[in-house]
Design a protein around this motif. Structure first.
Motif, PDB file in Angstrom:
ATOM      1  N   SER A   9       0.841  -1.189   0.000  1.00 37.58           N
ATOM      2  CA  SER A   9       0.000   0.000   0.000  1.00 37.58           C
ATOM      3  C   SER A   9       0.882   1.247   0.000  1.00 37.58           C
ATOM      4  CB  SER A   9      -0.924   0.001   1.221  1.00 37.58           C
ATOM      5  OG  SER A   9      -0.161   0.135   2.405  1.00 37.58           O
ATOM      6  N   GLY A  51      -0.411  -5.110   3.030  1.00 40.29           N
ATOM      7  CA  GLY A  51      -1.130  -3.858   3.217  1.00 40.29           C
ATOM      8  C   GLY A  51      -2.470  -4.106   3.869  1.00 40.29           C
ATOM      9  N   LEU A  55      -8.093  -2.060   0.990  1.00 39.43           N
ATOM     10  CA  LEU A  55      -7.521  -1.997  -0.342  1.00 39.43           C
ATOM     11  C   LEU A  55      -7.364  -3.402  -0.918  1.00 39.43           C
ATOM     12  CD1 LEU A  55      -6.364  -0.461  -2.697  1.00 39.43           C
ATOM     13  CD2 LEU A  55      -4.158  -0.325  -1.490  1.00 39.43           C
TER      14      LEU A  55
END
Length: 276
Positions: A9, A51, A55
């Motif tokens: 990320s 991450g 997302l």
């Protein structure tokens, strides 16, 4: 053969930087998942992920990611001799319905994996931060830990570990040289054979103030800080826990993170929905 990629990320954490260095030493490229253009550029390549889950949910389908995570009820299913406290899995709706019930005061509450609200000790259910009514919540007795450690487990063996807190305060240090290192390793070995976990897992354990060892929680390795653990060992676990869907082992398939239902933003679609 196309070289694998470690996608991370845009939040540049210390763990992401250390993992990128470990990945580079193995010939893996590290790419920041900055937006749709990055995702399109990675399409068709073997991708691993480090991450956040939000997302990850947005890109997992396009990148054909298989994301392993511990079951929501894993901690609640452990025998009490490994937790030394009462733990139950419930929902945000059910907890808030208990407002004013004395048996709930005080209590510790947290989401099992996602960070939908901050974990903490609450004096009453009325203090629980807002969240979706169906959000899973682990509720437990309040205990005090003298020291806490993060274990990265691969096939049941300790791949990397770090102390991360002392008396509730962040205090990372390598496990090697820690005065409780031998006890941590011995307790980690006791976890094998109890409530099942994916082959790649991150588990926090700690020494209670009364001298007993207890499990704190389980985490998704691909969203867990490595603290002072060996980055190469952490990377081994992350690569297994978040990689190409078609390489997920049969024994790990029950632990695949379900694809999100875009209409409700809840994780209700079964993992099989991502199968080609």
């Amino acid at each position: 053969m196309t070289a694998p990629v470690l996608a991370v990320s845009a939040q540049r954490t210390s763990t992401a930087l250390l993992l990128a260095g470990a990945a580079a030493r193995r010939g893996l490229e590290t790419t920041v998942a900055a937006g749709p253009d990055t995702v399109r550029a990675l399409s068709g390549r073997p991708v691993h992920w480090y991450g956040g889950p939000r997302l990850a949910d947005r890109i997992a389908g396009a990148l054909r990611l298989g994301l392993l995570e511990p079951p929501d009820d894993w901690l609640a299913r452990l025998p009490q001799q490994l937790t030394h406290r009462r733990i139950e899995l419930t929902t945000h709706r059910e907890v808030t319905a208990q407002r004013g019930v004395t048996r709930r005061r005080p209590f510790f509450a947290k989401p099992p994996s996602d960070k939908s609200f901050p974990p903490g000790v609450y004096a009453d259910a009325a203090q629980l931060p807002p969240a979706s009514p169906g959000t899973p919540v682990l509720v437990s007795d309040v205990v005090a830990f003298r020291a806490e450690y993060r274990l990265f487990l691969l096939d049941g063996a300790l791949a990397a570990a770090s102390r991360y807190a002392v008396h509730g305060r962040l205090d990372p240090a390598p496990l090697d040289g820690d005065p409780y290192a031998r006890a941590v390793r011995a307790f980690a070995a006791r976890l094998t054979g109890h409530a099942p976990l994916p082959s790649a897992s991150a588990v926090d354990v700690g020494l209670l103030d009364d001298g007993r060892w207890a499990v704190v929680e389980a985490n998704m390795p691909w969203f867990a800080h490595g603290y002072a653990a060996d980055p190469d060992g952490v990377l081994d676990v992350v690569l297994r826990a978040a990689g190409p869907y078609d390489r997920v082992r049969d024994g790990d398939r029950p632990f695949l993170r379900p694809a999100p239902d875009r209409a409700t933003a809840d994780r209700r679609t079964p993992p099989a929905a991502r199968t080609p």
